[in-house]
Design a protein around this motif. Structure first.
Motif, PDB file in Angstrom:
ATOM      1  N   ARG A 230       0.911  -1.173  -0.128  1.00 50.61           N
ATOM      2  CA  ARG A 230      -0.251  -0.065   0.135  1.00 50.61           C
ATOM      3  C   ARG A 230       0.683   1.465   0.025  1.00 50.61           C
ATOM      4  N   LEU A 231       1.938   1.470   0.856  1.00 54.70           N
ATOM      5  CA  LEU A 231       2.751   2.514   0.836  1.00 54.70           C
ATOM      6  C   LEU A 231       3.646   2.671  -0.444  1.00 54.70           C
ATOM      7  N   ALA A 232       4.327   1.475  -0.912  1.00 52.99           N
ATOM      8  CA  ALA A 232       5.186   1.703  -1.737  1.00 52.99           C
ATOM      9  C   ALA A 232       4.928   1.308  -3.168  1.00 52.99           C
ATOM     10  N   GLY A 233       3.815   0.850  -3.454  1.00 60.08           N
ATOM     11  CA  GLY A 233       2.972   0.396  -4.313  1.00 60.08           C
ATOM     12  C   GLY A 233       3.665  -0.357  -5.432  1.00 60.08           C
ATOM     13  N   GLY A 234       3.931  -0.263  -6.628  1.00 61.13           N
ATOM     14  CA  GLY A 234       4.518  -0.961  -7.615  1.00 61.13           C
ATOM     15  C   GLY A 234       3.679  -2.041  -8.461  1.00 61.13           C
ATOM     16  N   ASP A 235       4.037  -2.573  -9.254  1.00 61.67           N
ATOM     17  CA  ASP A 235       3.161  -3.474 -10.018  1.00 61.67           C
ATOM     18  C   ASP A 235       3.298  -4.589 -10.011  1.00 61.67           C
ATOM     19  N   ARG A 236       3.851  -5.274  -8.660  1.00 62.60           N
ATOM     20  CA  ARG A 236       3.936  -6.701  -8.389  1.00 62.60           C
ATOM     21  C   ARG A 236       2.658  -7.127  -7.349  1.00 62.60           C
ATOM     22  N   GLN A 237       1.531  -6.476  -7.599  1.00 66.29           N
ATOM     23  CA  GLN A 237       0.552  -6.642  -6.494  1.00 66.29           C
ATOM     24  C   GLN A 237      -0.220  -8.078  -6.887  1.00 66.29           C
ATOM     25  N   ARG A 238      -0.663  -8.305  -8.132  1.00 61.73           N
ATOM     26  CA  ARG A 238      -1.287  -9.544  -8.357  1.00 61.73           C
ATOM     27  C   ARG A 238      -0.828 -10.862  -7.606  1.00 61.73           C
ATOM     28  N   ASP A 239       0.624 -11.101  -8.166  1.00 59.40           N
ATOM     29  CA  ASP A 239       1.094 -12.179  -7.638  1.00 59.40           C
ATOM     30  C   ASP A 239       1.079 -12.309  -5.978  1.00 59.40           C
ATOM     31  N   LEU A 240       1.404 -11.008  -5.502  1.00 57.64           N
ATOM     32  CA  LEU A 240       1.335 -11.036  -3.838  1.00 57.64           C
ATOM     33  C   LEU A 240      -0.261 -11.298  -3.416  1.00 57.64           C
ATOM     34  N   VAL A 241      -1.084 -10.530  -4.255  1.00 53.74           N
ATOM     35  CA  VAL A 241      -2.661 -10.982  -3.696  1.00 53.74           C
ATOM     36  C   VAL A 241      -2.952 -12.201  -3.857  1.00 53.74           C
ATOM     37  N   ASP A 242      -2.330 -12.991  -4.878  1.00 54.03           N
ATOM     38  CA  ASP A 242      -2.722 -14.434  -5.088  1.00 54.03           C
ATOM     39  C   ASP A 242      -2.091 -15.237  -3.947  1.00 54.03           C
ATOM     40  N   ALA A 243      -0.837 -14.983  -3.751  1.00 56.62           N
ATOM     41  CA  ALA A 243      -0.203 -15.569  -2.497  1.00 56.62           C
ATOM     42  C   ALA A 243      -0.670 -15.382  -1.203  1.00 56.62           C
ATOM     43  N   LEU A 244      -1.104 -14.053  -0.868  1.00 59.43           N
ATOM     44  CA  LEU A 244      -1.445 -13.766   0.213  1.00 59.43           C
ATOM     45  C   LEU A 244      -2.905 -14.722   0.680  1.00 59.43           C
ATOM     46  N   ARG A 245      -3.986 -14.655  -0.539  1.00 58.48           N
ATOM     47  CA  ARG A 245      -4.959 -15.633  -0.401  1.00 58.48           C
ATOM     48  C   ARG A 245      -4.836 -16.839  -0.065  1.00 58.48           C
ATOM     49  N   ARG A 246      -3.494 -17.460  -0.619  1.00 59.58           N
ATOM     50  CA  ARG A 246      -3.277 -18.672  -0.231  1.00 59.58           C
ATOM     51  C   ARG A 246      -2.651 -19.129   1.157  1.00 59.58           C
ATOM     52  N   VAL A 247      -2.016 -18.023   1.665  1.00 61.37           N
ATOM     53  CA  VAL A 247      -0.970 -18.346   2.786  1.00 61.37           C
ATOM     54  C   VAL A 247      -1.998 -18.879   3.977  1.00 61.37           C
ATOM     55  N   PRO A 248      -3.044 -18.588   4.340  1.00 67.91           N
ATOM     56  CA  PRO A 248      -3.576 -19.502   5.246  1.00 67.91           C
ATOM     57  C   PRO A 248      -3.648 -20.976   5.187  1.00 67.91           C
ATOM     58  N   ASP A 249      -4.086 -21.347   4.015  1.00 65.70           N
ATOM     59  CA  ASP A 249      -3.894 -22.954   3.801  1.00 65.70           C
ATOM     60  C   ASP A 249      -2.348 -23.039   3.473  1.00 65.70           C
ATOM     61  N   ASP A 250      -1.624 -22.463   3.076  1.00 61.70           N
ATOM     62  CA  ASP A 250      -0.147 -23.110   3.070  1.00 61.70           C
ATOM     63  C   ASP A 250       0.281 -23.418   4.426  1.00 61.70           C
ATOM     64  N   VAL A 251      -0.121 -22.415   5.469  1.00 64.18           N
ATOM     65  CA  VAL A 251       0.358 -22.637   6.961  1.00 64.18           C
ATOM     66  C   VAL A 251      -0.452 -23.659   7.294  1.00 64.18           C
ATOM     67  N   GLN A 252      -1.484 -23.874   7.124  1.00 67.36           N
ATOM     68  CA  GLN A 252      -2.254 -25.111   7.419  1.00 67.36           C
ATOM     69  C   GLN A 252      -1.598 -26.536   7.097  1.00 67.36           C
ATOM     70  N   ALA A 253      -1.105 -26.693   5.681  1.00 68.00           N
ATOM     71  CA  ALA A 253      -0.288 -27.550   5.037  1.00 68.00           C
ATOM     72  C   ALA A 253       1.124 -27.646   5.968  1.00 68.00           C
ATOM     73  N   VAL A 254       1.601 -26.908   6.211  1.00 70.55           N
ATOM     74  CA  VAL A 254       2.964 -26.999   7.292  1.00 70.55           C
ATOM     75  C   VAL A 254       2.561 -27.619   8.551  1.00 70.55           C
ATOM     76  N   LEU A 255       1.314 -27.100   9.038  1.00 67.74           N
ATOM     77  CA  LEU A 255       1.144 -27.786  10.489  1.00 67.74           C
ATOM     78  C   LEU A 255       0.769 -28.919  10.320  1.00 67.74           C
ATOM     79  N   ASP A 256       0.022 -29.572   9.303  1.00 70.62           N
ATOM     80  CA  ASP A 256      -0.398 -30.884   9.102  1.00 70.62           C
ATOM     81  C   ASP A 256       0.594 -31.879   8.835  1.00 70.62           C
ATOM     82  N   GLU A 257       1.684 -31.452   7.980  1.00 70.12           N
ATOM     83  CA  GLU A 257       2.598 -32.356   7.656  1.00 70.12           C
ATOM     84  C   GLU A 257       3.961 -32.186   8.116  1.00 70.12           C
ATOM     85  N   SER A 258       4.384 -31.205   9.069  1.00 68.05           N
ATOM     86  CA  SER A 258       5.745 -30.845   9.563  1.00 68.05           C
ATOM     87  C   SER A 258       6.179 -32.062  10.401  1.00 68.05           C
TER      88      SER A 258
END
Length: 601
Positions: free
Chosen positions: A417-445
């Protein structure tokens, strides 16, 4: 640092309310605990040790002694004097008519103590707090009314304090705040005062946040807040969104393990309403209207400092100059501030004394200030120009877990939000997935089995580069906090500039290796250096650089955006620390010498 709870209400339940509140506040200190119940008489019981020692003492006593309409309790993190029965709070005057609990430090207590001792007052503890009941008693002997007596005593104090006072024969509780947190709980026919909301969350979610210099009176008829001059202050009542059940263990052996496993939910809460998936943009309502800063200075302590290092790197990667500073150093030696600079405090509680001092120093020099915090209504949130909440929910374990990952996500939102830039879509997609990614780590660690492989080791190293470096520092800190074993975090490239002398075949090395870029390749080079010295190696990796080929053990994380891979690696390191501490039977939720909210400098 300490935990305070006060209550005015049903005389038959006062003791139970106090003990329940203290149980919910033990994360703030657990060297000793005590209670005082007032009314026609004043009864005090206090003990060194954890709360269960006090509970046993009052349980073996005649509980009718502790019936009364007003009471206060305290759980202590020692500053002045070791944890003993005598140094435990509440503290009383010589006649046992006044009882006081205190969080903070009375900086002029030595002068006040000398003054009182010259008048013949006998002290029974080594604490700074004990001057307060004696000052109040002196005012009462001068025929001041109780409220005036408490006010006069607090006016003599220099330093920081959250105070609660009960006086024999008075069905009221008095409290005051200066540079130390204190909140009111407003219930039906009962009122509470506490250093943190969980103390009374079982009874009410309606809260009044107090400001410095304010004075409170609770009595059976309700509550009144006044300023330093005695003028009544109208205070809004806020409703806390947390439910009481959120502060329980929910079947887990420890709060810490529960909070590690709560991270998928806490991250979803942090992200809620902040991702425009259709437009591929980050939206943070709290930052609407803020201009892009010329440069950013982060101030923080402990785990939050590691988050600040991560946030500064995120901004630099987007082209915004950014630095991270220890708040306790910044407060006395601030960095130069120019027009357009933004100073960001990172503090879970919003009450960290060093961070507040640094933010106030920056504001006094003309900087715009922002806080990234978990607590709505906290001092930092009220004092800064802007506040962004990480929405992690209550965290009871002293060692920060879910608040750290929520800080990392919050910092990604801030940077986008503060620095902007043109790399937002990849980040948005990854942020959307990050709760599930953390769950995968917890399940398989496989962290529990990795820990077993190093059962006889006594020192542990953690390495990382770039955004992995703050996570290496945090992994070592978490390990130290809850295992009590020696652990150090290093920038991977620094290992050969001295610390390599400590590496042996008995020194496991945990290396964060994500992606397949230059940083990953160089970190693999450092892994080979320690392997050549016979050190066992664990890599935490997404597999992109095939780092597992050079390791004795691998802890895997899902592939994701490079900015979020360190967050997933951190979850693996949290589990390593937890399982090691559990194997050693440590006090995981309440590590020795530590407390959750550090409200002294």
């Amino acid at each position: 640092m300490c935990g305070i709870v006060g209550y005015v209400g049903d005389s038959g339940s006062t003791l139970d309310v106090l003990l329940g509140g203290l149980s919910n506040l033990e994360y703030r200190g657990y060297d000793s605990a005590g209670v005082a119940v007032g009314g026609e008489t004043l009864r005090v019981e206090k003990r060194a040790g954890e709360l269960e020692t006090l509970e046993a003492a009052v349980g073996s006593a005649d509980r009718r002694r502790f019936e009364g309409p007003v009471g206060l309790g305290h759980t202590r993190w020692s500053t002045h004097g070791p944890p003993t029965d005598e140094n435990a709070h509440p503290h009383t005057d010589e006649d046992g008519r006044v009882a006081v609990v205190h969080n903070g430090i009375v900086e002029n207590y030595r002068d006040l103590r000398d003054e009182l001792e010259a008048e013949g007052v006998a002290f029974t503890s080594e604490t700074d707090t004990e001057v307060v009941p004696h000052l109040i008693a002196r005012e009462l002997r001068g025929e001041a009314d109780p409220e005036a007596a408490v006010r006069a005593a607090t006016e003599r104090l220099e330093g920081s304090y959250a105070l609660a006072v009960v006086i024999e024969g008075i069905d009221a509780l008095f409290a005051a705040r200066q540079d130390s947190p204190l909140v009111l709980g407003v219930g039906e026919g009962e009122s509470f005062v506490a250093s943190d909301v969980p103390a009374f969350l079982d009874h009410t979610r309606d809260v009044v946040y107090l400001d410095d210099g304010e004075f409170v009176r609770l009595d059976p008829g309700g509550w009144t807040v006044t300023d330093a001059e005695g003028r009544q202050v109208e205070k809004p009542v806020h409703t806390v969104e947390w439910e009481a059940e959120e502060t329980g263990k929910s079947g887990y052996d420890h709060y810490t393990l529960k909070e590690i496993h709560e991270q998928p939910r806490s991250l979803r809460q942090c992200l809620s309403g902040r991702l425009d998936e259709l437009g591929g943009r980050v939206t943070v309502e709290e930052l609407d209207g803020i201009d892009a800063p010329a440069s950013v200075q982060f101030v923080a302590c402990g785990t939050s400092y590691h988050a600040a290092l991560y946030g500064a790197q995120l901004l630099r990667d987007r082209g915004t100059p950014a630095t991270a500073h220890y708040a306790h150093e910044y407060a006395t030696a601030p960095a130069p501030i120019a027009d357009g600079d933004l100073v960001i405090g990172v503090t879970q509680s919003g009450e960290t004394a060093d961070t507040l001092s640094a933010l106030r120093e920056a504001a006094g020099r003309g900087a715009e200030t922002l806080v990234l915090t978990n607590v709505v209504g906290s001092t930092a949130a009220r004092e800064c120009d802007h506040a962004v909440y990480i929405r992690a929910g209550p965290e009871i374990g002293v060692a920060a877990t879910k608040t750290f990952t929520s800080q990392l996500v919050g910092l990604n939102l801030l940077a986008a939000r503060l620095a902007g830039g043109d790399r937002q879509r990849d980040l948005v997609d990854a942020l959307r997935r990050v709760p599930d990614d953390v769950q995968a780590v917890l399940d398989e660690s496989g962290a529990a089995s990795v820990v077993e492989a190093f059962a006889d080791s006594e020192a542990f190293f953690f390495l990382g580069r770039g955004l992995g470096y703050p996570v290496a520092l945090e992994g070592a800190l978490k390990f130290k906090e809850i295992t009590y074993e020696h652990a150090e975090g290093f920038a991977a490239g620094e290992l050969k500039h001295g610390p390599l002398a400590l590496v042996t075949g008995e020194t496991p090395v945990f290396a964060v290796v994500t992606g397949d870029g230059e940083a990953a390749r160089k970190t693999i080079g450092n892994v080979k250096e320690v392997e050549a010295r016979d050190a066992p190696v664990v890599v935490v990796t997404d597999g992109a650089a095939e780092a597992g080929r050079y390791a004795d053990h691998v802890l895997e994380i899902p592939e994701t955006d490079p900015r979020l891979a360190p967050l997933l690696a951190n979850v693996q390191l949290q589990l390593v620390a937890y399982h090691r501490a559990a194997r050693l039977d440590r006090s995981i939720d309440k590590p020795r010498h530590l407390a959750k909210s550090v409200t002294v400098e």
